[in-house]
Design a protein around this motif. Structure first.
Motif, PDB file in Angstrom:
ATOM      1  N   GLY A  53       0.807  -1.211   0.000  1.00 48.91           N
ATOM      2  CA  GLY A  53       0.000   0.000   0.000  1.00 48.91           C
ATOM      3  C   GLY A  53       0.839   1.259   0.000  1.00 48.91           C
ATOM      4  O   GLY A  53       0.586   2.196  -0.774  1.00 48.91           O
ATOM      5  N   LEU A  54       1.863   1.310   0.846  1.00 53.98           N
ATOM      6  CA  LEU A  54       2.699   2.506   0.923  1.00 53.98           C
ATOM      7  C   LEU A  54       3.612   2.633  -0.295  1.00 53.98           C
ATOM      8  O   LEU A  54       3.990   3.747  -0.673  1.00 53.98           O
ATOM      9  N   GLN A  55       3.971   1.500  -0.908  1.00 52.77           N
ATOM     10  CA  GLN A  55       4.681   1.578  -2.187  1.00 52.77           C
ATOM     11  C   GLN A  55       3.809   2.259  -3.238  1.00 52.77           C
ATOM     12  O   GLN A  55       4.263   3.112  -4.006  1.00 52.77           O
ATOM     13  N   SER A  56       2.532   1.873  -3.270  1.00 46.82           N
ATOM     14  CA  SER A  56       1.609   2.447  -4.253  1.00 46.82           C
ATOM     15  C   SER A  56       1.372   3.929  -3.984  1.00 46.82           C
ATOM     16  O   SER A  56       1.210   4.714  -4.927  1.00 46.82           O
ATOM     17  N   VAL A  57       1.342   4.316  -2.718  1.00 44.32           N
ATOM     18  CA  VAL A  57       1.190   5.730  -2.377  1.00 44.32           C
ATOM     19  C   VAL A  57       2.329   6.548  -2.984  1.00 44.32           C
ATOM     20  O   VAL A  57       2.123   7.611  -3.576  1.00 44.32           O
ATOM     21  N   GLN A  58       3.556   6.059  -2.836  1.00 45.28           N
ATOM     22  CA  GLN A  58       4.710   6.770  -3.387  1.00 45.28           C
ATOM     23  C   GLN A  58       4.574   6.925  -4.903  1.00 45.28           C
ATOM     24  O   GLN A  58       4.757   8.011  -5.455  1.00 45.28           O
ATOM     25  N   PHE A  59       4.238   5.826  -5.577  1.00 45.10           N
ATOM     26  CA  PHE A  59       4.193   5.838  -7.044  1.00 45.10           C
ATOM     27  C   PHE A  59       3.116   6.776  -7.572  1.00 45.10           C
ATOM     28  O   PHE A  59       3.378   7.652  -8.404  1.00 45.10           O
ATOM     29  N   TYR A  60       1.882   6.590  -7.098  1.00 48.14           N
ATOM     30  CA  TYR A  60       0.782   7.370  -7.661  1.00 48.14           C
ATOM     31  C   TYR A  60       0.804   8.823  -7.198  1.00 48.14           C
ATOM     32  O   TYR A  60       0.384   9.715  -7.940  1.00 48.14           O
ATOM     33  N   SER A  61       1.278   9.078  -5.990  1.00 49.52           N
ATOM     34  CA  SER A  61       1.311  10.454  -5.486  1.00 49.52           C
ATOM     35  C   SER A  61       2.306  11.303  -6.259  1.00 49.52           C
ATOM     36  O   SER A  61       1.954  12.350  -6.816  1.00 49.52           O
TER      37      SER A  61
END
Length: 408
Positions: A224-232
């Motif tokens: 989840g936090l990996q995805s936050v970094q990418f999409y943000s």
């Protein structure tokens, strides 16, 4: 599934790899193709900025909302059939966006997002079942995700110009890729497996019950936090660079560089992870690369920009690929991998969908990028804690026995 593995020929192995790559290449273009065409699309349809922004957010929300349906679908019809169905639905969603009225644009995006959500969850489970070296195949799969994203962002506008149908032609051009992947997947999926398990042998139970185990919660938080970094950062990087004085024309190229660096990281990290009993050194390497990229963008975004963008891309590519590989490595069986993937990606993508909104709100509130970037840096702390736990040498306790697979 029986316990005996069978050996693929070299030709069958190449076809297996090509099928995995073909499916992966389709998982991002239908999503990222919208952003380069938003200006023309809004001029033609009269959509407000908010409604146009929904087109880019809707698929990510679908990734989360529809992910839990993937394991159920696989239990009913089998992994291969479920992935084939997802490609067919993806093609239908892309085709819908070719036609008026505007409502079909949203309906097509919904279908595309749902289809990609299913494939996102089931492909790691398929790799878990079919490959004795899942790290290598997951590296190929993850790198292809990044390549698909990069090509989708870069090639959509030229495709639109070449086809001559405006923004609809640009979005519709990816229909060819989806149909080609389906044509390749149907004869190849499952080669090397002479026998299948009876459906009664497929484990049941609620996917959400896996979250009672700390290991499952750590894998979920890490992805989840990996995805936050990418999409943000992916959503705001061109704006951030423009505010730092980087020419707008270079912003898109730097975003492409980030995706290219991500593809390299995505190829290497899973292969290395598959050779290790635990993957904690890789978690620390991802952390260090994130710190370098975000730190540079925070302190001196207008100087050494190439380095900071490449470092961030390498971090997100290797980190996300590692997260997907941990789903495979921490699961005793393919269907457990599908169940864990469904839960982890559901919560992870729903969390990621909020990232660009929160960063944009902080940017508007403070008038700069210091606070938004500090938030992303702060997110590295729980991300690393979760990754450290998820990378330990353990598998989920489900009462199932690991099964043999085909050598790949």
């Amino acid at each position: 599934m029986d316990g005996s593995g069978t050996t693929r020929s070299r030709w069958a192995t190449l076809l297996f790899g090509a099928a995995v790559v073909a499916v992966a290449l389709n998982q991002r273009p239908a999503v990222v193709a919208v952003a380069p065409l938003l200006g023309e699309l809004r001029d033609d349809t009269g959509l407000s900025p908010a409604m146009a922004g929904l087109l880019t957010t809707l698929p990510v929300l679908c990734f989360g909302a529809f992910a839990p349906l993937a394991p159920r679908t696989a239990r009913r019809v089998g992994l291969e059939t479920a992935v084939a169905a997802s490609l067919l639905v993806l093609a239908a969603g892309i085709a819908l966006r070719l036609f008026p009225p505007v409502a079909l644009l949203y309906a097509g995006s919904l279908l595309a997002g749902a289809a990609i959500a299913v494939a996102n969850v089931l492909m790691p489970a398929y790799v878990k079942r079919e490959a004795t070296r899942p790290g290598v195949v997951m590296g190929l799969y993850s790198a292809s995700l990044n390549i698909g994203a990069a090509v989708g962002a870069a090639a959509t506008v030229p495709f639109a110009a070449a086809v001559g149908w405006g923004w609809r032609g640009g979005l519709g051009s990816w229909l060819v890729l989806a149909l080609a992947a389906l044509a390749l997947w149907l004869p190849v999926a499952g080669t090397g497996r002479a026998h299948r398990a009876a459906r009664s042998a497929v484990p049941g139970g609620s996917s959400w019950s896996l979250l009672r185990q700390p290991l499952a919660r750590q894998v979920t938080l890490f992805i989840g936090l990996q995805s936050v970094q990418f999409y943000s950062l992916g959503a705001w990087l061109p704006t951030l660079l423009a505010d730092a004085g980087v020419p707008v024309s270079e912003g898109g190229l730097l975003l492409g560089l980030s995706n290219a660096a991500g593809a390299v990281g995505a190829l290497l990290a899973p292969a290395q992870a598959g050779r290790m009993r635990h993957q904690r050194p890789l978690v620390l390497a991802v952390l260090a690369t994130y710190v370098a990229g975000l730190g540079g963008l925070l302190l001196v975004p207008g100087q050494g920009t190439l380095v900071w963008v490449a470092a961030f891309g390498l971090a997100q590519g290797s980190g996300f690929a590692l997260a997907l590989t941990l789903i495979v490595l921490r699961s005793p069986t393919p269907l457990t991998a599908a169940r864990l993937g469904g839960v982890a990606q559901c919560l992870g993508y729903l969390l990621a969908a909020a990232g660009p909104v929160v960063l944009g709100w902080l940017y508007g509130l403070t008038g700069g990028w210091t606070t938004p970037l500090l938030l992303l840096v702060a997110c590295l702390v729980p991300m690393t804690w979760a990754g450290w736990g998820a990378a330990r040498d353990a598998v989920l306790a489900t009462g199932e026995q690991p099964r043999a697979v085909s050598p790949v």
